[in-house]
Design a protein around this motif. Structure first.
Motif, PDB file in Angstrom:
ATOM      1  N   CYS A   1    -109.246   2.760   3.988  1.00 28.17           N
ATOM      2  CA  CYS A   1    -109.890   1.991   2.942  1.00 28.17           C
ATOM      3  C   CYS A   1    -109.542   0.521   3.190  1.00 28.17           C
ATOM      4  CB  CYS A   1    -109.356   2.469   1.596  1.00 28.17           C
ATOM      5  SG  CYS A   1    -110.000   1.626   0.157  1.00 28.17           S
ATOM      6  N   ALA A   2    -110.483  -0.384   2.955  1.00 28.23           N
ATOM      7  CA  ALA A   2    -110.220  -1.799   3.229  1.00 28.23           C
ATOM      8  C   ALA A   2    -110.901  -2.680   2.203  1.00 28.23           C
ATOM      9  CB  ALA A   2    -110.694  -2.160   4.636  1.00 28.23           C
ATOM     10  N   TYR A   3    -110.315  -3.847   1.997  1.00 26.26           N
ATOM     11  CA  TYR A   3    -110.782  -4.825   1.018  1.00 26.26           C
ATOM     12  C   TYR A   3    -111.000  -6.161   1.724  1.00 26.26           C
ATOM     13  CZ  TYR A   3    -110.084  -8.501  -2.507  1.00 26.26           C
ATOM     14  OH  TYR A   3    -110.216  -9.618  -3.276  1.00 26.26           O
ATOM     15  N   SER A   4    -112.033  -6.875   1.286  1.00 24.95           N
ATOM     16  CA  SER A   4    -112.232  -8.225   1.795  1.00 24.95           C
ATOM     17  C   SER A   4    -112.842  -9.111   0.723  1.00 24.95           C
ATOM     18  CB  SER A   4    -113.136  -8.218   3.026  1.00 24.95           C
ATOM     19  OG  SER A   4    -113.309  -9.532   3.524  1.00 24.95           O
ATOM     20  N   PHE A   5    -112.332 -10.323   0.627  1.00 25.23           N
ATOM     21  CA  PHE A   5    -112.898 -11.317  -0.261  1.00 25.23           C
ATOM     22  C   PHE A   5    -113.948 -12.104   0.503  1.00 25.23           C
ATOM     23  CE2 PHE A   5    -113.356 -14.301  -3.543  1.00 25.23           C
ATOM     24  CZ  PHE A   5    -113.318 -15.596  -3.013  1.00 25.23           C
ATOM     25  N   MET A   6    -115.108 -12.271  -0.107  1.00 27.04           N
ATOM     26  CA  MET A   6    -116.199 -12.998   0.538  1.00 27.04           C
ATOM     27  C   MET A   6    -116.297 -14.403  -0.038  1.00 27.04           C
ATOM     28  SD  MET A   6    -117.679 -10.934   2.699  1.00 27.04           S
ATOM     29  CE  MET A   6    -117.484  -9.200   3.111  1.00 27.04           C
ATOM     30  N   TYR A   7    -116.398 -15.404   0.812  1.00 25.03           N
ATOM     31  CA  TYR A   7    -116.540 -16.775   0.356  1.00 25.03           C
ATOM     32  C   TYR A   7    -117.959 -17.002  -0.159  1.00 25.03           C
ATOM     33  CZ  TYR A   7    -112.592 -17.070   3.644  1.00 25.03           C
ATOM     34  OH  TYR A   7    -111.434 -16.853   4.327  1.00 25.03           O
ATOM     35  N   SER A   8    -118.078 -17.853  -1.139  1.00 26.07           N
ATOM     36  CA  SER A   8    -119.392 -18.097  -1.733  1.00 26.07           C
ATOM     37  C   SER A   8    -120.360 -18.715  -0.737  1.00 26.07           C
ATOM     38  CB  SER A   8    -119.248 -18.991  -2.966  1.00 26.07           C
ATOM     39  OG  SER A   8    -118.629 -20.217  -2.613  1.00 26.07           O
ATOM     40  N   GLY A   9    -119.858 -19.491   0.210  1.00 30.97           N
ATOM     41  CA  GLY A   9    -120.729 -20.123   1.192  1.00 30.97           C
ATOM     42  C   GLY A   9    -120.925 -19.326   2.458  1.00 30.97           C
ATOM     43  N   GLY A  10    -120.482 -18.074   2.431  1.00 33.29           N
ATOM     44  CA  GLY A  10    -120.537 -17.248   3.632  1.00 33.29           C
ATOM     45  C   GLY A  10    -119.155 -17.127   4.239  1.00 33.29           C
ATOM     46  N   GLY A  11    -118.965 -16.178   5.069  1.00 29.25           N
ATOM     47  CA  GLY A  11    -117.653 -15.969   5.647  1.00 29.25           C
ATOM     48  C   GLY A  11    -116.829 -15.011   4.814  1.00 29.25           C
ATOM     49  N   ALA A  12    -115.763 -14.526   5.404  1.00 31.76           N
ATOM     50  CA  ALA A  12    -114.959 -13.525   4.717  1.00 31.76           C
ATOM     51  C   ALA A  12    -113.516 -13.599   5.178  1.00 31.76           C
ATOM     52  CB  ALA A  12    -115.506 -12.126   4.992  1.00 31.76           C
ATOM     53  N   ASP A  13    -112.615 -13.293   4.231  1.00 31.22           N
ATOM     54  CA  ASP A  13    -111.207 -13.138   4.565  1.00 31.22           C
ATOM     55  C   ASP A  13    -111.031 -12.003   5.549  1.00 31.22           C
ATOM     56  OD1 ASP A  13    -109.288 -13.862   1.526  1.00 31.22           O
ATOM     57  OD2 ASP A  13    -110.166 -15.149   3.064  1.00 31.22           O
ATOM     58  N   GLY A  14    -109.888 -11.975   6.204  1.00 35.62           N
ATOM     59  CA  GLY A  14    -109.533 -10.805   6.990  1.00 35.62           C
ATOM     60  C   GLY A  14    -109.423  -9.591   6.088  1.00 35.62           C
ATOM     61  N   LEU A  15    -109.701  -8.442   6.641  1.00 37.61           N
ATOM     62  CA  LEU A  15    -109.631  -7.199   5.884  1.00 37.61           C
ATOM     63  C   LEU A  15    -108.175  -6.819   5.606  1.00 37.61           C
ATOM     64  CD1 LEU A  15    -112.289  -5.307   7.991  1.00 37.61           C
ATOM     65  CD2 LEU A  15    -112.514  -5.772   5.560  1.00 37.61           C
ATOM     66  N   THR A  16    -107.958  -6.314   4.399  1.00 42.36           N
ATOM     67  CA  THR A  16    -106.674  -5.710   4.042  1.00 42.36           C
ATOM     68  C   THR A  16    -106.884  -4.203   4.026  1.00 42.36           C
ATOM     69  OG1 THR A  16    -106.034  -7.605   2.691  1.00 42.36           O
ATOM     70  CG2 THR A  16    -104.868  -5.533   2.304  1.00 42.36           C
ATOM     71  N   PHE A  17    -106.123  -3.498   4.825  1.00 40.03           N
ATOM     72  CA  PHE A  17    -106.294  -2.059   4.976  1.00 40.03           C
ATOM     73  C   PHE A  17    -105.216  -1.285   4.221  1.00 40.03           C
ATOM     74  CE2 PHE A  17    -109.560  -1.437   8.219  1.00 40.03           C
ATOM     75  CZ  PHE A  17    -109.642  -2.679   8.813  1.00 40.03           C
ATOM     76  N   GLY A  18    -105.578  -0.072   3.814  1.00 36.51           N
ATOM     77  CA  GLY A  18    -104.589   0.889   3.364  1.00 36.51           C
ATOM     78  C   GLY A  18    -103.944   1.573   4.554  1.00 36.51           C
ATOM     79  N   LYS A  19    -102.996   2.467   4.279  1.00 34.34           N
ATOM     80  CA  LYS A  19    -102.256   3.128   5.351  1.00 34.34           C
ATOM     81  C   LYS A  19    -103.027   4.258   6.005  1.00 34.34           C
ATOM     82  CE  LYS A  19     -97.585   1.966   3.867  1.00 34.34           C
ATOM     83  NZ  LYS A  19     -96.228   2.472   3.521  1.00 34.34           N
ATOM     84  N   GLY A  20    -104.112   4.663   5.387  1.00 37.26           N
ATOM     85  CA  GLY A  20    -104.952   5.666   6.000  1.00 37.26           C
ATOM     86  C   GLY A  20    -104.693   7.079   5.499  1.00 37.26           C
ATOM     87  N   THR A  21    -105.725   7.896   5.613  1.00 39.00           N
ATOM     88  CA  THR A  21    -105.637   9.327   5.314  1.00 39.00           C
ATOM     89  C   THR A  21    -106.130  10.089   6.530  1.00 39.00           C
ATOM     90  OG1 THR A  21    -106.006   9.048   2.938  1.00 39.00           O
ATOM     91  CG2 THR A  21    -106.500  11.211   3.873  1.00 39.00           C
ATOM     92  N   HIS A  22    -105.316  10.993   7.012  1.00 46.58           N
ATOM     93  CA  HIS A  22    -105.691  11.820   8.153  1.00 46.58           C
ATOM     94  C   HIS A  22    -106.470  13.027   7.637  1.00 46.58           C
ATOM     95  CE1 HIS A  22    -104.410  14.630  11.659  1.00 46.58           C
ATOM     96  NE2 HIS A  22    -105.555  14.046  11.914  1.00 46.58           N
ATOM     97  N   LEU A  23    -107.738  13.097   7.990  1.00 47.29           N
ATOM     98  CA  LEU A  23    -108.599  14.189   7.520  1.00 47.29           C
ATOM     99  C   LEU A  23    -108.706  15.267   8.594  1.00 47.29           C
ATOM    100  CD1 LEU A  23    -110.495  15.358   5.380  1.00 47.29           C
ATOM    101  CD2 LEU A  23    -112.368  14.121   6.493  1.00 47.29           C
ATOM    102  N   ILE A  24    -108.354  16.478   8.180  1.00 54.08           N
ATOM    103  CA  ILE A  24    -108.427  17.638   9.070  1.00 54.08           C
ATOM    104  C   ILE A  24    -109.560  18.521   8.587  1.00 54.08           C
ATOM    105  CG2 ILE A  24    -107.198  19.698   9.882  1.00 54.08           C
ATOM    106  CD1 ILE A  24    -104.581  18.091   9.321  1.00 54.08           C
ATOM    107  N   ILE A  25    -110.396  18.953   9.503  1.00 55.47           N
ATOM    108  CA  ILE A  25    -111.497  19.851   9.163  1.00 55.47           C
ATOM    109  C   ILE A  25    -111.174  21.243   9.720  1.00 55.47           C
ATOM    110  CG2 ILE A  25    -113.984  20.251   9.224  1.00 55.47           C
ATOM    111  CD1 ILE A  25    -113.243  17.586   7.960  1.00 55.47           C
ATOM    112  N   GLN A  26    -111.071  22.201   8.852  1.00 54.00           N
ATOM    113  CA  GLN A  26    -110.770  23.585   9.257  1.00 54.00           C
ATOM    114  C   GLN A  26    -112.069  24.331   9.549  1.00 54.00           C
ATOM    115  OE1 GLN A  26    -107.717  24.560   9.586  1.00 54.00           O
ATOM    116  NE2 GLN A  26    -106.406  23.448   8.159  1.00 54.00           N
ATOM    117  N   PRO A  27    -112.205  24.877  10.738  1.00 52.19           N
ATOM    118  CA  PRO A  27    -113.462  25.588  11.074  1.00 52.19           C
ATOM    119  C   PRO A  27    -113.606  26.893  10.293  1.00 52.19           C
ATOM    120  CG  PRO A  27    -111.944  25.599  12.946  1.00 52.19           C
ATOM    121  CD  PRO A  27    -111.276  24.815  11.861  1.00 52.19           C
TER     122      PRO A  27
END
Lengths: 116, 118
Positions: free
Chosen positions: B92-118
């Motif tokens: 999951c990631a967050y970014s602030f967008m500037y009003s004139g265009g452009g964006a901050d660097g993304l701030t990420f969460g630590k992640g979730t490892h998804l396993i799919i069982q057949p």
């Protein structure tokens, strides 16, 4: 479809050596970014670059790091004196900005840096 | 400073079932973007879906949809009809967008490892 490219895909270097990681952003993009991901950890923002200067940097981006856009296409990250803890995957990303058609940062495939 | 929290280090789901990945964030901004990125073993970062904070309607991309609760600062990802190819790390990631265009660097969460069982 346009894509961000990075070279090399894997770089091995000795502690204390300088490395330069290269990126070619998408041609009409104006914002460029470097991120780092230590194995098994989250992706961390290092620096953003716009209009030939640093726009924002994180606390990770200390004096041993520098970025440059030496020509109209390449965007580089230099690590002056590598440490063991610099071993990570380094991602470059670019963003269109200025009436973007897509609010998305496009990521390159990454450069895996191994410091021995 | 913005923070993104993913409280589920790992999730497992049976193929063809539905799974929901959780994400919360903290920001003082009112206009921002939220993203879910997929990272397969190749470690390529692949955008799955994005949500503009000013839009009340939840984003949907085929089998992927989000539940965006702005007041609660919650942004969960639902994957329907899970497929083996969905197995990956999800950030999951967050970014602030500037009003004139452009964006901050993304701030990420630590992640979730998804396993799919057949």
């Amino acid at each position: 479809e346009p894509e961000v490219t990075q070279t090399p895909s894997h770089q091995v270097t000795q502690m204390g050596q300088e490395v330069i990681l290269r990126c070619v952003p998408i041609s009409n993009h104006l914002y460029f970014y470097w991120y780092r991901q230590i194995l098994g950890q989250k992706v961390e923002f290092l620096v953003s670059f716009y209009n030939n200067e640093i726009s924002e940097k994180s606390e990770i981006f200390d004096d041993q790091f520098s970025v440059e856009r030496p020509d109209g296409s390449n965007f580089t990250l230099k690590i002056r004196s590598t440490k063991l803890e610099d071993s990570a995957m380094y991602f470059c990303a670019s963003f269109e900005a200025e009436q973007p058609s897509s609010y998305e940062q496009y990521f390159g495939p990454g450069t895996r840096l191994t410091v021995t | 400073a913005q923070t993104v929290t993913q409280s589920q280090p790992e999730m497992s789901v049976q193929e063809a079932e539905t799974v929901t990945l959780s994400c919360t964030y903290d920001t003082s901004e009112s206009d921002y973007y939220l993203f879910w990125y997929k990272q397969p073993p190749s470690r390529q970062m692949i955008l799955v879906i994005r949500q503009e904070a000013y839009k009340q309607q939840n984003a949907t991309e085929n089998r992927f949809s989000v539940n965006f609760q702005k007041a609660a600062k919650s942004f969960s990802l639902k994957i329907s009809d899970s497929q083996l190819g969905d197995a990956a790390m999800y950030f999951c990631a967050y970014s602030f967008m500037y009003s004139g265009g452009g964006a901050d660097g993304l701030t990420f969460g630590k992640g979730t490892h998804l396993i799919i069982q057949p």
